[in-house]
Design an enzyme around this catalytic site. Structure first.
Site, mmCIF file in Angstrom:
data_model
loop_
_atom_site.group_PDB
_atom_site.id
_atom_site.type_symbol
_atom_site.label_atom_id
_atom_site.label_comp_id
_atom_site.label_asym_id
_atom_site.label_seq_id
_atom_site.Cartn_x
_atom_site.Cartn_y
_atom_site.Cartn_z
ATOM 1 N N ASP A 47 0.865 -1.186 0.000
ATOM 2 C CA ASP A 47 0.000 0.000 0.000
ATOM 3 C C ASP A 47 0.897 1.230 0.000
ATOM 4 O OD1 ASP A 47 -3.209 0.124 0.614
ATOM 5 O OD2 ASP A 47 -2.197 2.016 1.061
ATOM 6 N N THR A 138 -12.423 -2.111 -10.596
ATOM 7 C CA THR A 138 -13.523 -1.965 -11.569
ATOM 8 C C THR A 138 -13.059 -1.064 -12.718
ATOM 9 O OG1 THR A 138 -15.036 -2.198 -9.740
ATOM 10 C CG2 THR A 138 -15.959 -1.337 -11.780
ATOM 11 N N LYS A 223 -19.092 -6.855 -14.906
ATOM 12 C CA LYS A 223 -18.891 -6.307 -13.551
ATOM 13 C C LYS A 223 -19.664 -4.998 -13.348
ATOM 14 C CE LYS A 223 -17.454 -4.501 -9.811
ATOM 15 N NZ LYS A 223 -17.767 -4.923 -8.472
ATOM 16 N N CYS A 277 -19.414 1.866 -4.867
ATOM 17 C CA CYS A 277 -19.591 1.038 -6.072
ATOM 18 C C CYS A 277 -20.760 1.491 -6.939
ATOM 19 C CB CYS A 277 -19.779 -0.415 -5.666
ATOM 20 S SG CYS A 277 -18.507 -0.959 -4.531
ATOM 21 N N TYR A 338 -22.916 4.116 5.022
ATOM 22 C CA TYR A 338 -23.681 4.147 3.773
ATOM 23 C C TYR A 338 -24.679 3.004 3.661
ATOM 24 C CZ TYR A 338 -21.141 0.473 1.129
ATOM 25 O OH TYR A 338 -20.631 -0.720 0.674
ATOM 26 N N ARG A 346 -18.431 6.025 2.999
ATOM 27 C CA ARG A 346 -18.123 6.659 1.709
ATOM 28 C C ARG A 346 -19.407 6.907 0.899
ATOM 29 N NH1 ARG A 346 -13.741 2.662 -0.572
ATOM 30 N NH2 ARG A 346 -14.950 1.220 0.707
HETATM 31 N N1 SAJ Z 1 -29.615 0.241 -1.305
HETATM 32 C C1 SAJ Z 1 -30.931 0.672 -1.429
HETATM 33 N N2 SAJ Z 1 -31.899 -0.253 -1.712
HETATM 34 C C2 SAJ Z 1 -31.614 -1.578 -1.857
HETATM 35 C C3 SAJ Z 1 -30.283 -1.999 -1.718
HETATM 36 C C4 SAJ Z 1 -29.299 -1.067 -1.448
HETATM 37 O O1 SAJ Z 1 -31.238 1.868 -1.311
HETATM 38 O O2 SAJ Z 1 -32.537 -2.343 -2.099
HETATM 39 C C5 SAJ Z 1 -28.538 1.213 -1.042
HETATM 40 C C6 SAJ Z 1 -27.743 0.916 0.217
HETATM 41 O O3 SAJ Z 1 -28.368 1.449 1.359
HETATM 42 C C7 SAJ Z 1 -26.408 1.580 -0.106
HETATM 43 C C8 SAJ Z 1 -26.261 1.374 -1.622
HETATM 44 O O4 SAJ Z 1 -27.586 1.095 -2.094
HETATM 45 O O5 SAJ Z 1 -26.462 2.959 0.158
HETATM 46 C C9 SAJ Z 1 -25.304 0.275 -2.030
HETATM 47 O O6 SAJ Z 1 -25.585 -0.891 -1.313
HETATM 48 P P1 SAJ Z 1 -25.335 -2.399 -1.845
HETATM 49 O O7 SAJ Z 1 -26.043 -3.301 -0.941
HETATM 50 O O8 SAJ Z 1 -25.645 -2.488 -3.281
HETATM 51 O O9 SAJ Z 1 -23.857 -2.708 -1.510
HETATM 52 P P2 SAJ Z 1 -22.376 -2.298 -1.964
HETATM 53 O O10 SAJ Z 1 -22.323 -1.064 -2.798
HETATM 54 O O11 SAJ Z 1 -21.676 -2.330 -0.672
HETATM 55 O O12 SAJ Z 1 -21.883 -3.546 -2.831
HETATM 56 C C10 SAJ Z 1 -22.131 -3.708 -4.212
HETATM 57 C C11 SAJ Z 1 -22.485 -5.182 -4.417
HETATM 58 N N3 SAJ Z 1 -23.022 -5.367 -5.750
HETATM 59 C C12 SAJ Z 1 -24.115 -6.086 -5.995
HETATM 60 O O13 SAJ Z 1 -24.750 -6.637 -5.131
HETATM 61 C C13 SAJ Z 1 -24.537 -6.181 -7.414
HETATM 62 C C14 SAJ Z 1 -21.245 -6.047 -4.180
HETATM 63 O O14 SAJ Z 1 -21.511 -7.397 -4.480
HETATM 64 C C15 SAJ Z 1 -20.082 -5.555 -5.053
HETATM 65 O O15 SAJ Z 1 -18.910 -6.310 -4.825
HETATM 66 C C16 SAJ Z 1 -19.805 -4.128 -4.690
HETATM 67 O O16 SAJ Z 1 -20.975 -3.337 -4.943
HETATM 68 C C17 SAJ Z 1 -18.625 -3.616 -5.509
HETATM 69 O O17 SAJ Z 1 -17.533 -3.441 -4.918
HETATM 70 O O18 SAJ Z 1 -18.753 -3.459 -6.720
#
Ligand code: SAJ
Length: 453
Positions: A47, A138, A223, A277, A338, A346
């Site tokens: 890192d 990504t 992805k 993400c 978040y 973040r």
């Molecule tokens: N959120 C909603 N409604 C939902 C689900 C989530 O408002 O029904 C919001 C959450 O509160 C949050 C945001 O969306 O603010 C993102 O949450 P997330 O559960 O999608 O999680 P991330 O961003 O931590 O992870 C995503 C995941 N992608 C998918 O499920 C398709 C994870 O598998 C990926 O590895 C990650 O992005 C990434 O690094 O790309």
């Protein structure tokens, strides 16, 4: 490349004799390093941040992720895992490098690959024959073929898929479940050519239960499509929430009913979409693409980015209805992370909400049992402290601790005519009203909180 050389590499992988460098020890890199070390590989993780390096070498994970602390401590102790600064890694012994460096977007929503390309430069200068280079960051479509491959080839004067191997293996892990998902989620292996795909699949197959072989460009698009799907789906849920509010309906019930159809799976609305993400991958996916008609992906991003402003409007309406002005009102924010049960804040929707409320003259106190960030709010160390003398309680994050609040107790702590604004719809509206809290929620339509947009 001859089959004999590939066979030799396969053997090294099977015997766990391949020496691995992981470039970038963040939320993706460190779980990657720890899991390969656990499998038996000797891993050097790197890192640019000396705090992270010191922390890992002392056997401590620099951030919280279930199971990671134990894995780091055990593998550092056994000598399988060590950390060095990026500039100190000379690739003298390493046979493979796995790169997990952030690829953010800039203020104009354009992908910023500079951090990744800086790391690629260092790898390219030190590249030797038969090395395997894997990118997990990504990427916008075609970055592997048009940016990374030519850069590595020109810096090393070696040919990809012949003299060295290059593959795109996107990470698919969600914070909070990183270790389990790393192992259990099928892993896409997109080689720059067939040799690269086979070797990278062999390596990741030692840790991941299932690998799926494809090419680099297909993996890049797949992805970013995953998170874009989620973002567009959440935007639909958020738009339904706005529709329900205007018609006096409850979006939670509407979605529950719609989802009883066997081919419908609408996600959950909320105060906005955060995290590193979903807020950026749609921009990476669409970079440089011209569409003949309306851009659904961009519209979804706009809808989700609008939601924090909508929550502020709900708070304003709720207070006004109780004959209170937002100026000088005391507002308690529950959750700055978040998403549920993580310490990561973040791009949390809490940030624009707190900032806007402060601009409007409200006094903000925030409480989050998982996360330290306050975004300029006063920090409460307990729910009791947050709720005390508050006019309004706002749920931003659906942490487990917020799901069964003692509403009667909270009502006693708050000022007269208290209101609750539920951004995540985790509070039972009847219970809240029964306890004397006026209940408002995203997508919870009742004539008095119907908002104009
Ligand atoms: N959120 C909603 N409604 C939902 C689900 C989530 O408002 O029904 C919001 C959450 O509160 C949050 C945001 O969306 O603010 C993102 O949450 P997330 O559960 O999608 O999680 P991330 O961003 O931590 O992870 C995503 C995941 N992608 C998918 O499920 C398709 C994870 O598998 C990926 O590895 C990650 O992005 C990434 O690094 O790309």
């Amino acid at each position: 490349m001859e089959t004999a050389t590939i066979k030799k590499l396969f053997k090294k992988i099977q015997d766990k004799n391949l020496r691995l460098a992981i470039i970038g020890s963040g939320y993706v890199g460190l779980p990657t390093a720890a899991l390969f070390a656990r499998t038996g590989f000797t891993v050097t993780t790197t890192d640019i941040n000396s705090f992270i390096i010191k922390s890992i070498n002392s056997g401590t994970s620099p951030f919280n992720e279930p199971g990671l602390q134990e894995l780091v401590s055990r593998n550092v102790q056994s000598g399988k895992l060590r950390a060095v600064l990026n500039c100190d890694l000379k690739f003298e012994e390493e046979d493979a490098a796995i790169i997990s460096i952030q690829t953010p977007i800039d203020e104009n929503k354009k992908p910023n690959l500079s951090f990744l390309l800086h790391a690629i430069e260092n790898v390219g200068k030190n590249l030797r024959k038969q090395m395997l280079i894997v990118i997990c960051s990504t990427l916008p479509p075609r970055t592997m073929q048009e940016v990374i491959r030519p850069k590595l080839e020109s810096l090393s004067a070696l040919k990809a898929d012949k003299d060295f191997y290059l593959a795109y293996v996107p990470e698919r892990i969600a914070p909070g479940k990183a270790l389990r998902e790393f192992v259990e989620s099928p892993r896409l292996i997109g080689g720059i050519g067939p040799n690269s795909t086979e070797i990278a699949a062999e390596l990741f197959g030692t840790v991941c239960h299932k690998t799926i072989k494809t090419d680099a460009t297909t993996a890049e698009i797949a992805k970013t499509a995953e998170n874009t799907f989620r973002d567009v789906n959440i935007a639909l849920a958020n738009q339904l929430a706005l529709i329900c509010e205007q018609h006096g309906a409850d979006v939670t019930k509407v979605i529950e009913l719609a989802n009883t159809h066997p081919r419908v799976n609408i996600h959950t609305p909320g105060p906005g979409v955060g995290g590193p993400c979903l807020t950026k991958d749609p921009y990476l996916l669409t970079r440089g693409t011209k569409l003949p008609n309306k851009d659904v992906i961009a519209a979804a991003r706009e809808t989700n980015d609008y939601m924090p402003r909508h929550v502020v409007k709900l708070i304003q309406n709720a207070l006004e209805h109780e004959c209170k002005s937002i100026k000088n009102s005391r507002i308690a924010i529950l959750g700055t992370a978040y998403k549920a049960n993580v310490e990561d804040s973040r791009y949390s929707p809490a940030e624009p909400i707190i900032k806007k409320l402060k601009d409007l003259g409200a006094k903000i106190i925030s409480y989050d049992p998982h996360c330290q960030s306050t975004f300029g709010a006063k920090r409460a160390t307990s729910l009791h402290e947050a709720a005390k003398s508050a006019d309004c309680l706002v749920v931003i994050t659906d942490h487990v601790e917020f799901k069964n609040l003692d509403l009667a107790d909270i009502k006693q702590l708050m000022r007269e005519n208290p209101v609750i604004v539920d951004g995540k719809r985790i509070i039972n509206s009847h219970e809240a009203e029964k306890s004397g809290l006026a209940y408002y929620g995203v997508g919870f339509g009742k004539s008095r909180n119907t908002t104009q947009i």
